[in-house]
Motif scaffolding. Structure first.
Motif, PDB file in Angstrom:
ATOM      1  N   SER A   1       0.862  -1.171   0.000  1.00  0.00           N
ATOM      2  CA  SER A   1       0.000   0.000   0.000  1.00  0.00           C
ATOM      3  C   SER A   1       0.903   1.227   0.000  1.00  0.00           C
ATOM      4  O   SER A   1       1.816   1.320   0.825  1.00  0.00           O
ATOM      5  CB  SER A   1      -0.888  -0.002   1.250  1.00  0.00           C
ATOM      6  OG  SER A   1      -1.688   1.155   1.281  1.00  0.00           O
ATOM      7  N   GLY A   2       0.660   2.139  -0.933  1.00  0.00           N
ATOM      8  CA  GLY A   2       1.559   3.284  -0.972  1.00  0.00           C
ATOM      9  C   GLY A   2       1.105   4.375  -1.905  1.00  0.00           C
ATOM     10  O   GLY A   2       0.002   4.354  -2.443  1.00  0.00           O
ATOM     11  N   GLU A   3       1.998   5.340  -2.052  1.00  0.00           N
ATOM     12  CA  GLU A   3       1.718   6.460  -2.941  1.00  0.00           C
ATOM     13  C   GLU A   3       2.978   6.873  -3.689  1.00  0.00           C
ATOM     14  O   GLU A   3       4.090   6.708  -3.192  1.00  0.00           O
ATOM     15  CB  GLU A   3       1.142   7.650  -2.178  1.00  0.00           C
ATOM     16  CG  GLU A   3       2.118   8.367  -1.281  1.00  0.00           C
ATOM     17  CD  GLU A   3       1.525   9.607  -0.615  1.00  0.00           C
ATOM     18  OE1 GLU A   3       0.283   9.729  -0.515  1.00  0.00           O
ATOM     19  OE2 GLU A   3       2.303  10.461  -0.208  1.00  0.00           O
ATOM     20  N   ASP A   4       2.742   7.381  -4.896  1.00  0.00           N
ATOM     21  CA  ASP A   4       3.798   7.939  -5.731  1.00  0.00           C
ATOM     22  C   ASP A   4       3.489   9.406  -5.957  1.00  0.00           C
ATOM     23  O   ASP A   4       2.414   9.744  -6.482  1.00  0.00           O
ATOM     24  CB  ASP A   4       3.861   7.241  -7.091  1.00  0.00           C
ATOM     25  CG  ASP A   4       4.394   5.831  -7.043  1.00  0.00           C
ATOM     26  OD1 ASP A   4       4.863   5.414  -5.966  1.00  0.00           O
ATOM     27  OD2 ASP A   4       4.342   5.149  -8.084  1.00  0.00           O
ATOM     28  N   CYS A   5       4.405  10.274  -5.569  1.00  0.00           N
ATOM     29  CA  CYS A   5       4.274  11.709  -5.821  1.00  0.00           C
ATOM     30  C   CYS A   5       5.180  12.053  -6.999  1.00  0.00           C
ATOM     31  O   CYS A   5       6.389  11.845  -6.926  1.00  0.00           O
ATOM     32  CB  CYS A   5       4.681  12.521  -4.589  1.00  0.00           C
ATOM     33  SG  CYS A   5       3.694  12.171  -3.128  1.00  0.00           S
ATOM     34  N   TYR A   6       4.583  12.545  -8.074  1.00  0.00           N
ATOM     35  CA  TYR A   6       5.320  12.868  -9.292  1.00  0.00           C
ATOM     36  C   TYR A   6       5.669  14.349  -9.313  1.00  0.00           C
ATOM     37  O   TYR A   6       4.787  15.201  -9.221  1.00  0.00           O
ATOM     38  CB  TYR A   6       4.476  12.536 -10.524  1.00  0.00           C
ATOM     39  CG  TYR A   6       4.360  11.069 -10.811  1.00  0.00           C
ATOM     40  CD1 TYR A   6       5.038  10.501 -11.877  1.00  0.00           C
ATOM     41  CD2 TYR A   6       3.560  10.233 -10.025  1.00  0.00           C
ATOM     42  CE1 TYR A   6       4.936   9.146 -12.164  1.00  0.00           C
ATOM     43  CE2 TYR A   6       3.447   8.876 -10.297  1.00  0.00           C
ATOM     44  CZ  TYR A   6       4.137   8.349 -11.368  1.00  0.00           C
ATOM     45  OH  TYR A   6       4.034   7.002 -11.635  1.00  0.00           O
ATOM     46  N   TYR A   7       6.955  14.629  -9.470  1.00  0.00           N
ATOM     47  CA  TYR A   7       7.455  15.996  -9.538  1.00  0.00           C
ATOM     48  C   TYR A   7       8.101  16.214 -10.901  1.00  0.00           C
ATOM     49  O   TYR A   7       8.807  15.342 -11.400  1.00  0.00           O
ATOM     50  CB  TYR A   7       8.509  16.236  -8.450  1.00  0.00           C
ATOM     51  CG  TYR A   7       7.935  16.326  -7.060  1.00  0.00           C
ATOM     52  CD1 TYR A   7       7.666  17.566  -6.486  1.00  0.00           C
ATOM     53  CD2 TYR A   7       7.655  15.192  -6.324  1.00  0.00           C
ATOM     54  CE1 TYR A   7       7.133  17.654  -5.201  1.00  0.00           C
ATOM     55  CE2 TYR A   7       7.127  15.265  -5.050  1.00  0.00           C
ATOM     56  CZ  TYR A   7       6.867  16.504  -4.492  1.00  0.00           C
ATOM     57  OH  TYR A   7       6.339  16.592  -3.232  1.00  0.00           O
ATOM     58  N   THR A   8       7.843  17.373 -11.484  1.00  0.00           N
ATOM     59  CA  THR A   8       8.392  17.676 -12.800  1.00  0.00           C
ATOM     60  C   THR A   8       9.032  19.063 -12.829  1.00  0.00           C
ATOM     61  O   THR A   8       8.687  19.937 -12.029  1.00  0.00           O
ATOM     62  CB  THR A   8       7.317  17.589 -13.906  1.00  0.00           C
ATOM     63  OG1 THR A   8       7.930  17.797 -15.173  1.00  0.00           O
ATOM     64  CG2 THR A   8       6.217  18.625 -13.713  1.00  0.00           C
ATOM     65  N   SER A   9       9.917  19.227 -13.799  1.00  0.00           N
ATOM     66  CA  SER A   9      10.540  20.535 -14.029  1.00  0.00           C
ATOM     67  C   SER A   9       9.751  21.353 -15.045  1.00  0.00           C
ATOM     68  O   SER A   9      10.055  22.518 -15.275  1.00  0.00           O
ATOM     69  CB  SER A   9      11.981  20.342 -14.528  1.00  0.00           C
ATOM     70  OG  SER A   9      11.984  19.551 -15.705  1.00  0.00           O
ATOM     71  N   ILE A  10       8.714  20.755 -15.640  1.00  0.00           N
ATOM     72  CA  ILE A  10       7.884  21.482 -16.603  1.00  0.00           C
ATOM     73  C   ILE A  10       7.109  22.561 -15.859  1.00  0.00           C
ATOM     74  O   ILE A  10       6.610  22.339 -14.755  1.00  0.00           O
ATOM     75  CB  ILE A  10       6.918  20.511 -17.328  1.00  0.00           C
ATOM     76  CG1 ILE A  10       7.717  19.501 -18.164  1.00  0.00           C
ATOM     77  CG2 ILE A  10       5.934  21.275 -18.212  1.00  0.00           C
ATOM     78  CD1 ILE A  10       6.871  18.433 -18.830  1.00  0.00           C
ATOM     79  N   LYS A  11       6.984  23.721 -16.474  1.00  0.00           N
ATOM     80  CA  LYS A  11       6.261  24.834 -15.847  1.00  0.00           C
ATOM     81  C   LYS A  11       4.799  24.470 -15.631  1.00  0.00           C
ATOM     82  O   LYS A  11       4.187  23.787 -16.454  1.00  0.00           O
ATOM     83  CB  LYS A  11       6.368  26.079 -16.722  1.00  0.00           C
ATOM     84  CG  LYS A  11       7.774  26.612 -16.811  1.00  0.00           C
ATOM     85  CD  LYS A  11       7.839  27.832 -17.676  1.00  0.00           C
ATOM     86  CE  LYS A  11       9.282  28.294 -17.768  1.00  0.00           C
ATOM     87  NZ  LYS A  11       9.479  29.361 -18.712  1.00  0.00           N
ATOM     88  N   THR A  12       4.232  24.956 -14.525  1.00  0.00           N
ATOM     89  CA  THR A  12       2.864  24.622 -14.129  1.00  0.00           C
ATOM     90  C   THR A  12       1.867  24.836 -15.260  1.00  0.00           C
ATOM     91  O   THR A  12       1.027  23.978 -15.523  1.00  0.00           O
ATOM     92  CB  THR A  12       2.446  25.463 -12.894  1.00  0.00           C
ATOM     93  OG1 THR A  12       3.396  25.241 -11.848  1.00  0.00           O
ATOM     94  CG2 THR A  12       1.059  25.085 -12.415  1.00  0.00           C
ATOM     95  N   GLU A  13       1.961  25.952 -15.949  1.00  0.00           N
ATOM     96  CA  GLU A  13       0.998  26.262 -17.011  1.00  0.00           C
ATOM     97  C   GLU A  13       1.165  25.368 -18.245  1.00  0.00           C
ATOM     98  O   GLU A  13       0.283  25.307 -19.093  1.00  0.00           O
ATOM     99  CB  GLU A  13       1.064  27.741 -17.400  1.00  0.00           C
ATOM    100  CG  GLU A  13       2.399  28.222 -17.946  1.00  0.00           C
ATOM    101  CD  GLU A  13       3.413  28.629 -16.871  1.00  0.00           C
ATOM    102  OE1 GLU A  13       4.480  29.116 -17.261  1.00  0.00           O
ATOM    103  OE2 GLU A  13       3.145  28.478 -15.659  1.00  0.00           O
ATOM    104  N   GLU A  14       2.262  24.648 -18.340  1.00  0.00           N
ATOM    105  CA  GLU A  14       2.511  23.774 -19.496  1.00  0.00           C
ATOM    106  C   GLU A  14       2.220  22.300 -19.199  1.00  0.00           C
ATOM    107  O   GLU A  14       2.126  21.492 -20.125  1.00  0.00           O
ATOM    108  CB  GLU A  14       3.969  23.912 -19.954  1.00  0.00           C
ATOM    109  CG  GLU A  14       4.318  25.296 -20.459  1.00  0.00           C
ATOM    110  CD  GLU A  14       5.807  25.466 -20.740  1.00  0.00           C
ATOM    111  OE1 GLU A  14       6.567  24.478 -20.666  1.00  0.00           O
ATOM    112  OE2 GLU A  14       6.209  26.605 -21.022  1.00  0.00           O
TER     113      GLU A  14
END
Length: 191
Positions: free
Chosen positions: A32-45
């Motif tokens: 049981s778990g979670e994956d948090c996805y982080y990106t360098s793409i700008k929020t509006e894109e």
């Protein structure tokens, strides 16, 4: 680079597990778990980004507990996806490292302006029959369950396209009520 398939299954979990057990699969773990996805793409894109672009630019902060253990495992990982001409994921390379503090990782990501574009929470049951492992998973917010099967030793020397077809045919042979798309991108579906 490994090949795996992911397909939706439209049935109750107890029926899916029972069917697999009658075919010789045995449960051996639960996560049981979670994956948090982080990106360098700008929020509006982000919302207009293609799946491959999002995945190529994302680092995943994974936190999970396994059956019988109280302590969480925290990983930092990146996935490189190989897509065929119609967008099926036919290969994947994972690079991961264990970390001891998920909260500190989040602070670092915030300080360097990485954006958490989605958090995927799931529960997975692992079953094995010989060299074949099947993961039956439930993703919070998505309909049905998902079956994942990674390549196994017997097919390792095949091309990615051949492995994808062999794994898809194998799942079809199980007699489960599956969807017809064998490259479900759970995180993108949720997004």
């Amino acid at each position: 680079m490994q090949t795996e398939i992911t397909v939706q299954v439209y049935d109750e979990i107890k029926n899916i597990i029972s069917k697999l057990e009658t075919l010789g699969f045995e449960k051996y773990n639960y996560l049981s778990g979670e994956d948090c996805y982080y990106t360098s793409i700008k929020t509006e894109e982000i919302k207009n980004s293609l799946y491959k672009d999002l995945m190529d630019s994302s680092v995943i902060l994974r936190s999970f507990t396994m059956q019988g253990r109280e302590e969480k495992t925290n990983l930092l990982l990146h996935k490189t996806k190989l897509l065929d001409e119609v967008g099926n994921v036919i290969g994947e390379t994972k690079t991961q490292v264990k970390i001891d503090n998920q909260d500190n990782a989040k602070i670092i990501f915030d300080k360097i302006n990485l954006k958490n574009w989605i958090t995927l929470k799931q529960q997975n049951t692992f079953l094995k029959n010989g060299e074949i492992t099947i993961i039956v998973g439930k993703v919070d917010g998505l309909e049905g369950y998902f079956i994942e099967i990674e390549e196994y030793d017997l097919i390792k020397e095949k091309t990615h396209e051949e492995k994808f077809e062999i794994l898809s045919d194998y799942v079809r042979s199980l007699g489960l009520k599956t969807g017809t798309y064998f490259s479900c991108k759970k995180v993108y579906m949720l997004y």
